[in-house]
Motif scaffolding. Structure first.
Motif, PDB file in Angstrom:
ATOM      1  N   ASP A  92       0.848  -1.185   0.000  1.00  0.00           N
ATOM      2  CA  ASP A  92       0.000   0.000   0.000  1.00  0.00           C
ATOM      3  C   ASP A  92       0.893   1.248   0.000  1.00  0.00           C
ATOM      4  OD1 ASP A  92      -1.746   2.014   0.473  1.00  0.00           O
ATOM      5  OD2 ASP A  92      -2.436   1.290   2.436  1.00  0.00           O
ATOM      6  N   PHE A  93       0.773   2.056  -1.030  1.00  0.00           N
ATOM      7  CA  PHE A  93       1.574   3.283  -1.106  1.00  0.00           C
ATOM      8  C   PHE A  93       0.695   4.527  -0.938  1.00  0.00           C
ATOM      9  CE2 PHE A  93       4.280   0.213  -3.301  1.00  0.00           C
ATOM     10  CZ  PHE A  93       5.473   0.431  -2.629  1.00  0.00           C
ATOM     11  N   SER A  94      -0.455   4.342  -0.335  1.00  0.00           N
ATOM     12  CA  SER A  94      -1.383   5.478  -0.261  1.00  0.00           C
ATOM     13  C   SER A  94      -0.807   6.630   0.579  1.00  0.00           C
ATOM     14  CB  SER A  94      -2.749   5.045   0.267  1.00  0.00           C
ATOM     15  OG  SER A  94      -2.594   4.404   1.498  1.00  0.00           O
ATOM     16  N   HIS A  95       0.167   6.325   1.467  1.00  0.00           N
ATOM     17  CA  HIS A  95       0.760   7.413   2.253  1.00  0.00           C
ATOM     18  C   HIS A  95       1.573   8.355   1.362  1.00  0.00           C
ATOM     19  CE1 HIS A  95       3.566   4.065   2.043  1.00  0.00           C
ATOM     20  NE2 HIS A  95       4.560   4.909   2.239  1.00  0.00           N
ATOM     21  N   TYR A  96       1.842   7.955   0.137  1.00  0.00           N
ATOM     22  CA  TYR A  96       2.560   8.831  -0.800  1.00  0.00           C
ATOM     23  C   TYR A  96       1.618   9.630  -1.696  1.00  0.00           C
ATOM     24  CZ  TYR A  96       7.153   6.712   0.180  1.00  0.00           C
ATOM     25  OH  TYR A  96       8.313   6.304   0.765  1.00  0.00           O
ATOM     26  N   TYR A  97       0.324   9.336  -1.629  1.00  0.00           N
ATOM     27  CA  TYR A  97      -0.590  10.091  -2.487  1.00  0.00           C
ATOM     28  C   TYR A  97      -0.583  11.561  -2.064  1.00  0.00           C
ATOM     29  CZ  TYR A  97      -2.602   5.571  -3.914  1.00  0.00           C
ATOM     30  OH  TYR A  97      -2.779   4.312  -4.393  1.00  0.00           O
ATOM     31  N   SER A  98      -0.659  12.440  -3.042  1.00  0.00           N
ATOM     32  CA  SER A  98      -0.693  13.869  -2.728  1.00  0.00           C
ATOM     33  C   SER A  98      -2.030  14.195  -2.043  1.00  0.00           C
ATOM     34  CB  SER A  98      -0.539  14.693  -3.996  1.00  0.00           C
ATOM     35  OG  SER A  98      -1.657  14.479  -4.839  1.00  0.00           O
ATOM     36  N   THR A 156      -4.267  16.321  -2.883  1.00  0.00           N
ATOM     37  CA  THR A 156      -5.394  16.374  -3.837  1.00  0.00           C
ATOM     38  C   THR A 156      -5.769  14.971  -4.303  1.00  0.00           C
ATOM     39  OG1 THR A 156      -3.769  16.889  -5.526  1.00  0.00           O
ATOM     40  CG2 THR A 156      -5.155  18.714  -4.802  1.00  0.00           C
ATOM     41  N   THR A 157      -4.777  14.101  -4.420  1.00  0.00           N
ATOM     42  CA  THR A 157      -5.077  12.732  -4.878  1.00  0.00           C
ATOM     43  C   THR A 157      -5.916  11.997  -3.843  1.00  0.00           C
ATOM     44  OG1 THR A 157      -3.073  12.694  -6.180  1.00  0.00           O
ATOM     45  CG2 THR A 157      -4.007  10.561  -5.607  1.00  0.00           C
ATOM     46  N   VAL A 158      -5.580  12.193  -2.577  1.00  0.00           N
ATOM     47  CA  VAL A 158      -6.358  11.547  -1.511  1.00  0.00           C
ATOM     48  C   VAL A 158      -7.802  12.070  -1.550  1.00  0.00           C
ATOM     49  CG1 VAL A 158      -6.643  11.383   1.001  1.00  0.00           C
ATOM     50  CG2 VAL A 158      -4.363  11.136  -0.018  1.00  0.00           C
ATOM     51  N   ILE A 172      -2.832   2.263  -7.577  1.00  0.00           N
ATOM     52  CA  ILE A 172      -2.259   3.490  -8.152  1.00  0.00           C
ATOM     53  C   ILE A 172      -3.005   3.842  -9.435  1.00  0.00           C
ATOM     54  CG2 ILE A 172      -0.164   4.494  -9.168  1.00  0.00           C
ATOM     55  CD1 ILE A 172       1.469   2.974  -7.082  1.00  0.00           C
ATOM     56  N   ILE A 173      -3.303   2.828 -10.240  1.00  0.00           N
ATOM     57  CA  ILE A 173      -4.048   3.087 -11.488  1.00  0.00           C
ATOM     58  C   ILE A 173      -5.420   3.689 -11.170  1.00  0.00           C
ATOM     59  CG2 ILE A 173      -5.194   1.960 -13.464  1.00  0.00           C
ATOM     60  CD1 ILE A 173      -2.213   2.186 -13.913  1.00  0.00           C
ATOM     61  N   GLU A 174      -6.021   3.223 -10.094  1.00  0.00           N
ATOM     62  CA  GLU A 174      -7.347   3.758  -9.727  1.00  0.00           C
ATOM     63  C   GLU A 174      -7.267   5.256  -9.418  1.00  0.00           C
ATOM     64  OE1 GLU A 174     -10.553   5.039  -7.115  1.00  0.00           O
ATOM     65  OE2 GLU A 174      -8.475   4.804  -6.495  1.00  0.00           O
ATOM     66  N   ARG A 175      -6.193   5.676  -8.718  1.00  0.00           N
ATOM     67  CA  ARG A 175      -6.038   7.116  -8.413  1.00  0.00           C
ATOM     68  C   ARG A 175      -5.748   7.902  -9.705  1.00  0.00           C
ATOM     69  NH1 ARG A 175      -8.612   9.180  -4.460  1.00  0.00           N
ATOM     70  NH2 ARG A 175      -9.916   7.495  -5.148  1.00  0.00           N
ATOM     71  N   LEU A 176      -4.989   7.294 -10.603  1.00  0.00           N
ATOM     72  CA  LEU A 176      -4.691   7.967 -11.880  1.00  0.00           C
ATOM     73  C   LEU A 176      -5.964   8.116 -12.714  1.00  0.00           C
ATOM     74  CD1 LEU A 176      -1.319   6.166 -12.682  1.00  0.00           C
ATOM     75  CD2 LEU A 176      -1.591   8.599 -12.199  1.00  0.00           C
ATOM     76  N   LEU A 177      -6.837   7.131 -12.563  1.00  0.00           N
ATOM     77  CA  LEU A 177      -8.132   7.193 -13.254  1.00  0.00           C
ATOM     78  C   LEU A 177      -8.925   8.414 -12.765  1.00  0.00           C
ATOM     79  CD1 LEU A 177     -10.043   5.432 -15.121  1.00  0.00           C
ATOM     80  CD2 LEU A 177     -11.019   4.567 -13.009  1.00  0.00           C
ATOM     81  N   ARG A 178      -8.887   8.632 -11.452  1.00  0.00           N
ATOM     82  CA  ARG A 178      -9.605   9.781 -10.876  1.00  0.00           C
ATOM     83  C   ARG A 178      -9.009  11.093 -11.392  1.00  0.00           C
ATOM     84  NH1 ARG A 178     -12.321   5.667  -8.878  1.00  0.00           N
ATOM     85  NH2 ARG A 178     -13.224   6.074 -10.914  1.00  0.00           N
ATOM     86  N   ILE A 179      -7.675  11.127 -11.519  1.00  0.00           N
ATOM     87  CA  ILE A 179      -7.032  12.350 -12.032  1.00  0.00           C
ATOM     88  C   ILE A 179      -7.436  12.561 -13.498  1.00  0.00           C
ATOM     89  CG2 ILE A 179      -4.774  13.344 -12.655  1.00  0.00           C
ATOM     90  CD1 ILE A 179      -3.634  11.911 -10.148  1.00  0.00           C
ATOM     91  N   THR A 180      -7.490  11.465 -14.251  1.00  0.00           N
ATOM     92  CA  THR A 180      -7.820  11.554 -15.682  1.00  0.00           C
ATOM     93  C   THR A 180      -9.248  12.043 -15.893  1.00  0.00           C
ATOM     94  OG1 THR A 180      -6.301   9.736 -16.053  1.00  0.00           O
ATOM     95  CG2 THR A 180      -7.829  10.219 -17.841  1.00  0.00           C
ATOM     96  N   GLU A 181     -10.150  11.582 -15.024  1.00  0.00           N
ATOM     97  CA  GLU A 181     -11.566  11.942 -15.185  1.00  0.00           C
ATOM     98  C   GLU A 181     -11.787  13.449 -15.217  1.00  0.00           C
ATOM     99  OE1 GLU A 181     -13.705   8.065 -13.065  1.00  0.00           O
ATOM    100  OE2 GLU A 181     -13.293   9.856 -11.881  1.00  0.00           O
ATOM    101  N   THR A 182     -10.959  14.173 -14.437  1.00  0.00           N
ATOM    102  CA  THR A 182     -11.190  15.622 -14.372  1.00  0.00           C
ATOM    103  C   THR A 182     -10.105  16.415 -15.103  1.00  0.00           C
ATOM    104  OG1 THR A 182     -10.046  15.692 -12.266  1.00  0.00           O
ATOM    105  CG2 THR A 182     -12.441  15.517 -12.189  1.00  0.00           C
TER     106      THR A 182
END
Ligand code: PLP
Length: 613
Positions: free
Chosen positions: A23-29, A31-33, A377-387
């Protein structure tokens, strides 16, 4: 993340007992969180319900798209002759095999391809048409292209990803976009005027690095720390290597970096190709210090097995023993198996984010690529891509999907077609796609061989003198001065030439940086007329720029036409020869003065911006 499963067609998960990725969620920015799934995009699955009357989506009507079809004449996958995968293949065999002359067979003839306005298929993974491609869609990418690339990635390109369930992908607008989104996902911007130094995050890069990536990192306020490189690429141990940098991190600069940006194949600018052994060493250090590896690989397919052997032959040295780099499961293609495996294939923790692009395999103007990483990580990138980008252009995605998958007709429809129609374009398929990139490797490998051969011949300034001035002297003294050196590129599109300014007659009269600048201008003057990239552009820090950058020039053998390679390589070598005969500082001044005359030539006005001056 179960979302990904529904869209998946083909591709098998690794069969061995594997661990979940970390789990690398502690590295999410921050805004990503904070990102939530787009409620708009969530609706798309309902759009697919057969017969549903869609009053929900704010979609324009597909009948009003002004394109009835997209049509193109496209290459057959075997247009370019491939080179052997075996490093021991004889030079003559290589030269013959990599000839770019079109054979008098129909493999060089273009074939006609059409993306229809509306295709009959109700399966979104095989329906390639303008109705769907030009409409709003899901952020993973256009379903047919997404499913093709997912299968290519999981089954063929990266068949040995060790963690449970394997990696996922998301389409991007090329690697520039992929890197930008990865940075957005995994780093917080830092502002010296507002933020505490203890919050400053950092990224490790190669001692010479791709300027555009540095340009994406710097405005975010991250520390950019170079790691030592050798001919292969990043060094794990020793002074300035990964372990040294991370173990001795000075916290007064900010946090110890948690990101590594690296181009491991055909590194831009040095052309290094990182071996599997080195990858394992670097990966172990990254695991120890919990560093995420961002692997940017536009040149992956351009690995040149002939380079080391031909370099040794040209220089009269012993060719190196080829090193095997297989990891277990085969890709199903000897060519892909022959390539050094990605960091993903040793990624037990799920700490690798890999960027692939069509820019060098189809065309940079496509603006399509994909990211491969662990599902979270891909799931968070998906969220970034959506907007942000939502997905790459539907025009390009449908053209690419049609190219590799072909018309998706049912067997009944196919039987109804006339013989001519049945014989028409059926898509490259996976075999054709792999054959295409193999052929590109062949073509670029031959260019690399040409340029390297010419540059090899011009490295030395040879002076012949007689020891006594007697006219009848029967022997002469030959002195050889090395003006530059380089490695034959093991991959990529560049030759990274190191200039030995310490052997120039004016070395003790002017700073070496001044010589480098004058030489760069000298290349651009008549009769030489070649433009090369100065090493300073690729220096991640001012210290490297001052101390090392000026010594190097990067020459790209990919873009110019075949005959130009010969002319440009000869011009480069001749210009250096001539430059080494300059003995007065006034002559250097004159060269600088010649550069001023660019101002009068509109076509050269942009040079200074290319140079970043
Ligand atoms: N990364 C590297 C190392 C490159 O050399 C390049 C292009 O030269 C890119 C990324 C750009 O890739 P894309 O066109 O996919 O954005």
């Amino acid at each position: 993340m179960a979302d990904f499963e529904h869209a998946y067609q083909g591709g098998t998960a690794p069969s061995f007992a594997a661990m979940e990725p970390l789990d690398f969620s502690h590295y999410y920015s921050r805004t990503t969180v904070a990102r939530q799934a787009s409620s708009m995009k969530d609706f798309y699955k309902y759009f697919m319900i057969p017969g549903i009357g869609n009053l929900a989506g704010g979609l324009p009507n597909r009948k009003y798209f002004p394109y009835d079809t997209l049509e193109a004449q496209v290459a057959q996958p075997s247009r370019w002759v491939a080179t052997p995968n075996d490093p021991n293949a004889l030079a003559e065999k290589l030269a013959a095999a990599s000839s770019v002359k079109k054979k008098k067979s129909d493999t060089s003839a273009p074939i006609h391809m059409t993306v229809p306005h509306g295709a009959k298929s109700s399966n979104p993974l095989t329906k390639i048409d303008l109705d769907t491609a030009l409409q709003y869609g899901t952020a993973q990418g256009y379903p047919p292209l997404y499913s093709f690339l997912r299968q290519f990635t999981r089954d063929h390109l990266q068949p040995n990803i060790p963690y449970k369930g394997g990696a996922e992908i998301i389409l991007t607008v090329g690697n520039t976009d992929g890197f930008s989104k990865t940075l957005e996902c995994l780093s917080n911007p830092w502002n010296p005027d507002h933020d505490w130094i203890g919050e400053r995050e950092g990224i490790l890069v190669e001692a010479f690095s791709y300027p555009n990536a540095l340009g994406a990192v710097r405005p975010r306020g991250l520390t950019v720390t170079p790691v030592a490189i050798d001919g292969e690429g990043l060094v794990a141990d020793g002074p300035g290597g990964m372990e040294d940098v991370l173990a001795n991190w000075d916290t007064s600069l900010g946090k110890r970096p948690h990101l590594l940006y690296t181009v491991t194949i055909g590194q831009n600018p040095t052309s290094g190709v990182l071996s599997l052994q080195r990858r394992k060493e670097l990966y172990a250090v990254c695991s120890k210090y919990n560093v995420i590896i961002i692997e940017d690989e536009p040149y992956w397919y351009l690995q040149f097995p002939s380079a080391a052997t031909l370099e040794a032959m040209a220089r009269g040295t012993t060719p190196p023993t080829p090193v095997a780099h297989t990891l277990g499961k085969s890709s199903g293609y000897p060519y892909l198996d022959s390539l050094v495996p990605s960091f993903l294939n040793v990624d037990t923790d799920g700490r690798v984010v890999r960027l692939d692009t069509f820019s060098k395999t189809v065309a940079p103007g496509c603006r399509v690529g994909w990211i491969t990483a662990q599902p979270n990580i891909i799931e968070r990138l998906l969220r970034i891509t959506e907007t942000s980008t939502q997905q790459p252009s539907g025009f390009v995605q449908s053209m690419l999907a049609e190219l590799v998958m072909g018309p998706q007709v049912s067997l009944e429809e196919f039987k109804k077609k006339s013989r001519d129609d049945q014989a028409s374009f059926s898509g490259w398929k996976m075999d054709g796609w792999v054959r295409w990139i193999e052929g590109l490797r062949g073509s670029y490998e031959r260019r690399m061989q040409r340029m390297s051969t010419i540059l090899d011949d011009g490295q030395f300034y040879v002076k012949q003198g007689t020891p006594n001035k007697a006219a009848d002297s029967e022997w002469a003294v030959i002195s050889k001065t090395q003006m530059y050196s380089f490695d034959w590129p093991r991959g990529g599109m560049f030759i990274w030439v190191k200039l030995h300014f310490e052997t120039h007659p004016l070395f003790s009269a002017v700073p070496a940086q001044r010589l480098a600048h004058a030489l760069w201008i000298f290349f651009t003057l008549k009769p030489y007329l070649v433009l090369v990239s100065p090493g300073a552009m690729f220096s991640p820090t001012d210290e490297i720029r001052e101390a090392e950058g000026y010594k190097y020039f990067r020459l790209c053998f990919a873009a110019v036409e075949e005959p130009e390679i010969e002319r440009c390589s000869n011009s480069f070598a001749n210009a250096v020869q001539k430059f080494w005969t300059i003995k007065s500082v006034e002559d250097l001044d004159r060269i600088d003065g010649d550069a001023d005359s660019y101002e009068a030539q509109p076509e050269l006005m942009d040079l200074s911006s290319i140079m970043g001056c």
